[in-house]
Design an enzyme around this catalytic site. Structure first.
Site, PDB file in Angstrom:
ATOM      1  CB  CYS A  15      16.951  41.445   7.369  1.00 30.81           C
ATOM      2  SG  CYS A  15      18.570  41.191   8.137  1.00 30.81           S
ATOM      3  CB  ILE A  18       8.724  36.556   3.204  1.00 30.96           C
ATOM      4  CG1 ILE A  18       7.850  35.299   3.272  1.00 30.96           C
ATOM      5  CG2 ILE A  18      10.104  36.244   2.605  1.00 30.96           C
ATOM      6  CD1 ILE A  18       7.480  34.723   1.934  1.00 30.96           C
ATOM      7  NE  ARG A  21       5.461  40.046   6.135  1.00 24.99           N
ATOM      8  CZ  ARG A  21       4.789  39.204   5.358  1.00 24.99           C
ATOM      9  NH1 ARG A  21       3.755  38.527   5.826  1.00 24.99           N
ATOM     10  NH2 ARG A  21       5.152  39.028   4.089  1.00 24.99           N
ATOM     11  NE  ARG A  41      24.317  42.635   0.037  1.00 23.86           N
ATOM     12  CZ  ARG A  41      23.966  42.723  -1.232  1.00 23.86           C
ATOM     13  NH1 ARG A  41      23.420  43.831  -1.699  1.00 23.86           N
ATOM     14  NH2 ARG A  41      24.148  41.704  -2.045  1.00 23.86           N
ATOM     15  CE1 TYR A  61      22.720  39.104   2.757  1.00 25.39           C
ATOM     16  CE2 TYR A  61      23.049  39.388   0.399  1.00 25.39           C
ATOM     17  CZ  TYR A  61      22.368  39.702   1.559  1.00 25.39           C
ATOM     18  OH  TYR A  61      21.336  40.594   1.522  1.00 25.39           O
ATOM     19  CE  LYS A 100       6.324  34.013  -4.029  1.00 19.16           C
ATOM     20  NZ  LYS A 100       6.228  35.458  -4.292  1.00 19.16           N
ATOM     21  NE  ARG A 168       6.284  42.833  -2.662  1.00 17.74           N
ATOM     22  CZ  ARG A 168       5.738  42.337  -1.554  1.00 17.74           C
ATOM     23  NH1 ARG A 168       5.204  41.131  -1.577  1.00 17.74           N
ATOM     24  NH2 ARG A 168       5.715  43.047  -0.445  1.00 17.74           N
ATOM     25  CE1 TYR A 238      -4.933  37.950  -0.571  1.00 12.86           C
ATOM     26  CE2 TYR A 238      -7.132  37.033  -0.267  1.00 12.86           C
ATOM     27  CZ  TYR A 238      -5.761  36.891  -0.246  1.00 12.86           C
ATOM     28  OH  TYR A 238      -5.211  35.693   0.106  1.00 12.86           O
ATOM     29  CB  THR A 258      -3.130  33.414   1.335  1.00 14.15           C
ATOM     30  OG1 THR A 258      -4.398  33.787   0.736  1.00 14.15           O
ATOM     31  CG2 THR A 258      -1.986  33.928   0.484  1.00 14.15           C
TER      32      THR A 258
END
Length: 338
Positions: A15, A18, A21, A41, A61, A100, A168, A238, A258
């Site tokens: 879930c 990305i 969204r 899970r 999964y 990626k 991340r 950014y 983007t």
């Protein structure tokens, strides 16, 4: 698409943000696919997530991979989990579209692509920016010789810090700026400079709090002497751009990775005589274009993996191997942490 052609039936492993969204809304825009189920899970979280898109929630999964009403799976799991679950999906006979980078090492990427090829399954890396037509406009300009012979490529992709608990920042799950952001300039360099790039040097800024890199830079060269200068980071203002410099001018693309879905893209040419011209590219939804490309390849039996996947993984390996490590400014600690 002909009514006789069945859409590719997708399952989603996890879930991830990305998926919610970007990718599931993109799938809803593409006639060639049908999202069927999402696996997670935690039952309550998975049911809430699935309910937002009117698809089925599956706990585990493995249970999703065992279903015979799933043709392909989308894998938005953390990078450190990709190799395991891509391998399991291929073993279950599913085509795979993975976020990626495809794997954390070139050895893993090579093994996975070989496995997919051996089973006649499509394995693709979801670098969605490649599907936006603005990059073809850049290629056309190069072919037209508007800047003369191409000499160098430069690119930057950076974003401000994420929330302190963002995945991340978790080293054990393949976190860090190189994997999350550096892959974009690296792949763009391949797109415009070809497949003989080598890493001449690199720097990675190490965050001692989390044990991941939060930014870096790399210098690459080709056998013909062209260069690529790349920067990336997840603790900066950014930036999302690249520039190609030739003997008679430059091509500049802002929002290279983007581009907004609802506004035209602009490819700018800065000529050697000081004049500037622009080519406008109609708005496109690059996530939907990526999904459509994958689905059509499955439908048409074009399942040979893109060799750029392994080349990209080798470049990532080389950046890590060649990098000088510096100490980065630590990412913010969670509120209340001591």
């Amino acid at each position: 698409m002909s009514a006789a052609v069945r859409p590719v039936r997708f399952g989603v492993l996890g879930c991830a943000s990305i998926a919610g969204r970007r990718m599931l809304p993109a799938m809803a825009r593409v006639d060639e696919v049908t999202p069927v189920a999402v696996a997670g899970r935690d039952r309550s979280r998975t049911e809430e997530f699935a309910g937002r898109f009117g698809i089925e929630a599956v706990v585990g999964y493995e249970r999703l991979l065992a279903r015979d009403d799933i043709d392909a799976v989308y894998v938005p799991l953390p990078t450190g989990l990709h190799a395991e679950w891509i391998s399991r999906a291929l073993a279950a006979g599913k085509h795979v579209l993975a976020e990626k980078p495809l794997a954390t090492t070139a050895a893993e990427a090579s093994a996975l692509t070989a496995r997919a090829l051996g089973r006649g399954l499509l394995l693709a890396e979801n670098l969605m920016f490649l599907h936006h037509p603005q990059h073809q406009v850049v290629r056309d300009l190069l072919d037209e010789g508007v800047i003369g012979e191409l000499r160098s490529f430069s690119s930057a992709f950076s974003v401000p810090p994420f929330a302190p608990d963002d995945i991340r920042y978790r080293a054990g799950l393949g976190g860090g700026a190189l994997f999350d952001l550096g892959v974009y300039p690296l792949r763009a360099a391949q797109l415009h400079l070809g497949d003989d790039l080598a890493v001449a040097g690199a720097v990675l800024g190490h965050d001692p709090r989390h044990g991941v890199d939060t930014g870096g830079a790399a210098l690459l060269t080709t056998g013909t002497g062209r260069t690529a200068q790349l920067t990336f980071g997840m603790a900066d203002a950014y930036r999302s751009r690249y520039e190609l410099a030739g003997e008679r001018g430059r091509i500049v693309l802002d929002r290279a990775f983007t581009p907004p879905d609802d506004r035209p893209a602009v490819v700018r040419v800065e000529h050697g005589d000081g004049t500037v011209t622009e080519r406008t590219v109609a708005p496109h939804h690059q996530f939907a274009l990526s999904v459509r490309s994958f689905a059509r390849a499955v439908r048409d039996g074009r399942v040979r993996p893109d060799p750029a996947i392994v080349r990209q993984a080798r470049l990532l390996d080389a950046v890590r191997e060649r990098a000088v490590t510096t100490t980065a400014v630590p990412a913010p600690a969670p509120e209340g942490a001591c």
